[in-house]
Motif scaffolding. Structure first.
Motif, mmCIF file in Angstrom:
data_model
loop_
_atom_site.group_PDB
_atom_site.id
_atom_site.type_symbol
_atom_site.label_atom_id
_atom_site.label_comp_id
_atom_site.label_asym_id
_atom_site.label_seq_id
_atom_site.Cartn_x
_atom_site.Cartn_y
_atom_site.Cartn_z
ATOM 1 N N VAL A 66 35.172 21.249 66.433
ATOM 2 C CA VAL A 66 34.722 19.910 66.050
ATOM 3 C C VAL A 66 33.475 19.997 65.176
ATOM 4 C CG1 VAL A 66 33.710 17.768 66.941
ATOM 5 C CG2 VAL A 66 35.781 18.697 67.983
ATOM 6 N N ARG A 67 32.566 20.895 65.542
ATOM 7 C CA ARG A 67 31.351 21.061 64.727
ATOM 8 C C ARG A 67 31.694 21.616 63.343
ATOM 9 N NH1 ARG A 67 28.901 23.255 69.890
ATOM 10 N NH2 ARG A 67 27.652 21.546 70.734
ATOM 11 N N ALA A 68 32.694 22.515 63.296
ATOM 12 C CA ALA A 68 33.112 23.066 62.002
ATOM 13 C C ALA A 68 33.650 21.960 61.102
ATOM 14 C CB ALA A 68 34.178 24.151 62.211
ATOM 15 N N PHE A 69 34.432 21.053 61.663
ATOM 16 C CA PHE A 69 34.963 19.933 60.885
ATOM 17 C C PHE A 69 33.834 19.004 60.447
ATOM 18 C CE2 PHE A 69 36.673 15.545 60.791
ATOM 19 C CZ PHE A 69 37.518 15.684 59.694
ATOM 20 N N ALA A 70 32.905 18.713 61.353
ATOM 21 C CA ALA A 70 31.787 17.831 61.024
ATOM 22 C C ALA A 70 30.933 18.430 59.903
ATOM 23 C CB ALA A 70 30.929 17.589 62.273
ATOM 24 N N CYS A 71 30.741 19.739 59.962
ATOM 25 C CA CYS A 71 29.972 20.431 58.915
ATOM 26 C C CYS A 71 30.691 20.320 57.577
ATOM 27 C CB CYS A 71 29.771 21.892 59.315
ATOM 28 S SG CYS A 71 28.786 22.846 58.135
ATOM 29 N N TRP A 72 32.008 20.481 57.595
ATOM 30 C CA TRP A 72 32.807 20.386 56.369
ATOM 31 C C TRP A 72 32.750 18.974 55.786
ATOM 32 C CZ3 TRP A 72 37.462 17.774 55.126
ATOM 33 C CH2 TRP A 72 38.080 18.215 53.942
ATOM 34 N N MET A 73 32.653 17.976 56.656
ATOM 35 C CA MET A 73 32.587 16.584 56.212
ATOM 36 C C MET A 73 31.262 16.241 55.540
ATOM 37 S SD MET A 73 35.378 14.923 56.657
ATOM 38 C CE MET A 73 34.682 13.304 56.327
ATOM 39 N N GLU A 74 30.202 16.977 55.852
ATOM 40 C CA GLU A 74 28.879 16.802 55.231
ATOM 41 C C GLU A 74 28.368 15.361 55.349
ATOM 42 O OE1 GLU A 74 29.590 18.247 51.248
ATOM 43 O OE2 GLU A 74 28.896 20.260 51.794
ATOM 44 N N GLY A 75 28.594 14.751 56.509
ATOM 45 C CA GLY A 75 28.030 13.429 56.759
ATOM 46 C C GLY A 75 28.859 12.268 56.248
ATOM 47 N N ARG A 76 29.993 12.546 55.610
ATOM 48 C CA ARG A 76 30.839 11.455 55.102
ATOM 49 C C ARG A 76 31.587 10.785 56.253
ATOM 50 N NH1 ARG A 76 32.495 15.759 52.124
ATOM 51 N NH2 ARG A 76 34.607 15.620 52.981
ATOM 52 N N ALA A 77 31.960 9.541 56.066
ATOM 53 C CA ALA A 77 32.796 8.847 57.037
ATOM 54 C C ALA A 77 34.198 9.437 56.986
ATOM 55 C CB ALA A 77 32.836 7.354 56.730
ATOM 56 N N VAL A 78 34.803 9.596 58.145
ATOM 57 C CA VAL A 78 36.120 10.238 58.229
ATOM 58 C C VAL A 78 37.217 9.244 57.885
ATOM 59 C CG1 VAL A 78 37.740 11.476 59.715
ATOM 60 C CG2 VAL A 78 35.271 11.776 60.040
ATOM 61 N N VAL A 79 38.110 9.652 56.983
ATOM 62 C CA VAL A 79 39.350 8.905 56.727
ATOM 63 C C VAL A 79 40.508 9.870 56.939
ATOM 64 C CG1 VAL A 79 38.289 7.302 55.091
ATOM 65 C CG2 VAL A 79 39.284 9.432 54.258
ATOM 66 N N LYS A 80 41.709 9.322 57.081
ATOM 67 C CA LYS A 80 42.871 10.142 57.415
ATOM 68 C C LYS A 80 43.069 11.276 56.415
ATOM 69 C CE LYS A 80 47.702 9.845 58.890
ATOM 70 N NZ LYS A 80 47.428 10.403 60.206
ATOM 71 N N GLU A 81 42.827 10.987 55.131
ATOM 72 C CA GLU A 81 43.028 12.003 54.103
ATOM 73 C C GLU A 81 42.104 13.208 54.309
ATOM 74 O OE1 GLU A 81 42.669 8.803 53.573
ATOM 75 O OE2 GLU A 81 44.678 8.274 52.854
ATOM 76 N N ASP A 82 40.920 12.962 54.876
ATOM 77 C CA ASP A 82 39.971 14.067 55.090
ATOM 78 C C ASP A 82 40.519 15.074 56.086
ATOM 79 O OD1 ASP A 82 37.833 13.331 53.378
ATOM 80 O OD2 ASP A 82 37.254 11.768 54.796
ATOM 81 N N ALA A 83 41.099 14.580 57.183
ATOM 82 C CA ALA A 83 41.645 15.491 58.188
ATOM 83 C C ALA A 83 42.772 16.322 57.592
ATOM 84 C CB ALA A 83 42.146 14.704 59.394
ATOM 85 N N ALA A 84 43.616 15.694 56.762
ATOM 86 C CA ALA A 84 44.705 16.429 56.122
ATOM 87 C C ALA A 84 44.161 17.442 55.115
ATOM 88 C CB ALA A 84 45.652 15.451 55.430
ATOM 89 N N LEU A 85 43.117 17.067 54.394
ATOM 90 C CA LEU A 85 42.508 17.988 53.432
ATOM 91 C C LEU A 85 41.869 19.185 54.145
ATOM 92 C CD1 LEU A 85 40.859 15.506 50.887
ATOM 93 C CD2 LEU A 85 42.710 17.140 50.410
ATOM 94 N N TRP A 86 41.285 18.940 55.330
ATOM 95 C CA TRP A 86 40.694 20.045 56.096
ATOM 96 C C TRP A 86 41.781 21.028 56.521
ATOM 97 C CZ3 TRP A 86 39.741 21.062 61.716
ATOM 98 C CH2 TRP A 86 38.771 22.049 61.905
ATOM 99 N N LYS A 87 42.926 20.499 56.903
ATOM 100 C CA LYS A 87 44.064 21.359 57.259
ATOM 101 C C LYS A 87 44.439 22.240 56.067
ATOM 102 C CE LYS A 87 48.067 19.309 57.808
ATOM 103 N NZ LYS A 87 49.188 18.552 58.424
ATOM 104 N N ALA A 88 44.507 21.640 54.866
ATOM 105 C CA ALA A 88 44.828 22.412 53.661
ATOM 106 C C ALA A 88 43.725 23.420 53.346
ATOM 107 C CB ALA A 88 45.029 21.464 52.481
ATOM 108 N N HIS A 89 42.480 23.016 53.601
ATOM 109 C CA HIS A 89 41.334 23.907 53.373
ATOM 110 C C HIS A 89 41.427 25.155 54.259
ATOM 111 C CE1 HIS A 89 37.161 25.260 53.020
ATOM 112 N NE2 HIS A 89 37.020 25.120 54.330
ATOM 113 N N LEU A 90 41.787 24.961 55.524
ATOM 114 C CA LEU A 90 41.918 26.090 56.449
ATOM 115 C C LEU A 90 43.059 27.014 56.032
ATOM 116 C CD1 LEU A 90 41.404 24.197 59.842
ATOM 117 C CD2 LEU A 90 39.748 25.646 58.642
ATOM 118 N N LEU A 91 44.145 26.419 55.544
ATOM 119 C CA LEU A 91 45.255 27.234 55.037
ATOM 120 C C LEU A 91 44.792 28.080 53.858
ATOM 121 C CD1 LEU A 91 48.390 24.887 55.159
ATOM 122 C CD2 LEU A 91 48.239 27.199 56.132
#
Length: 281
Positions: A35-60
């Motif tokens: 969860v902290r890794a995702f929060a760090c990747w978000m850099e303080g931005r508000a979370v939208v559905k596309e962000d979670a999907a983009l994080w999945k692609a980022h990890l890939l």
């Protein structure tokens, strides 16, 4: 529209929630790390559905294995569920069920024997006995604290974990070894595997001691971690009884599908089975 902002206060509250859900210490640690890794990747931005999907692609893109990515997504989705952010939950990667385990991660009986012999020769009596206790009973590393003087005297340990209570029977020979070690260490009651300061061994300490040992034993580090001792127990137990339902009860699994994962053959074993079919002329 609500803004889904992740704050440190939210993550701290999530940690408390996981404790109330009686998640294991290892699970809590992993969920918070992800969860902290995702929060760090978000850099303080508000979370939208596309962000979670983009994080999945980022990890890939970083080369993480699909199974690892899904475990990280599970942690983040759990946080979203805790916050009531159902609209931003992300779908898991579709992964075909594994048919075999990689040989490079398979701890054999010979590997296990070398680890024990090396630990004893190096005077690491506690580590050798600890590995025997895990491999001889199939307990999780988080359940080692239930291996007490009282349990060794009774020949059984009562484990309370993940909201369930189960009884683990201890082999007679192991009980004798545990009591002999406890007497030598002047431990009259309670936990047997303690640090020099009298505290229970942590998962991280056990993992680190095993990793340091593997180089001296000539065993690949990729094979040496506490949970692999539980896998070796499961495979050996199943070969003896051929009863997967009984094994699931012994391991404390609520699903036999989880137990089945423990019994995967290695790729080498599966290839040998294919060769024995004699279908290639």
């Amino acid at each position: 529209m609500n803004e889904y902002l992740m704050t440190q206060r939210d993550i701290t509250a999530f940690a408390r929630y996981l404790h109330t859900e009686e998640r294991s210490a290892g699970t809590i640690e992993k969920y918070l790390r992800d969860v902290r890794a995702f929060a760090c990747w978000m850099e303080g931005r508000a979370v939208v559905k596309e962000d979670a999907a983009l994080w999945k692609a980022h990890l890939l893109g970083l080369g993480y294995a699909p199974v690892t990515i899904n475990s990280m997504l599970a942690a983040v989705n759990s946080f979203f569920r805790f916050k009531g952010w159902e609209g931003v939950r992300v779908k898991f990667l579709k992964v075909q069920r594994r048919m075999f385990r990689e040989a490079g991660r398979e701890l054999s009986r010979d590997d296990y024997g070398r680890l024990l012999d090396t630990a004893r020769k190096r005077g690491q009596e506690r580590l050798a006995l600890l590995m025997e206790a895990i491999c001889g009973t199939g307990v999780r590393v988080s359940e080692v604290r239930y291996l007490t003087v009282e349990a060794a005297l009774e020949g059984r340990a009562e484990v309370a974990l993940k909201g369930k209570i189960r009884v683990i029977l201890l082999p007679e020979k192991l009980c004798r070894k545990l009591l002999k070690y406890a007497k030598k260490q002047k431990i009259a009651s309670g936990e047997i595997f303690l640090t020099g300061s009298g505290k229970g061994l942590s998962r991280r300490q056990i993992w680190a001691e095993m990793k340091r040992l593997c180089n001296h034993a000539g065993v690949e580090p990729s094979k040496v971690f506490p949970h692999n001792l539980r896998h070796l127990f499961a495979a050996t137990f199943y070969r003896a009884c051929r009863d997967i339902a009984h094994l699931a009860d012994v391991l404390g699994h609520s699903s036999m599908e989880t137990t089945r994962i423990y019994l995967l053959a290695t790729g080498t074993e599966q290839r040998e089975q294919l060769d024995r079919l004699g279908l290639i002329c």
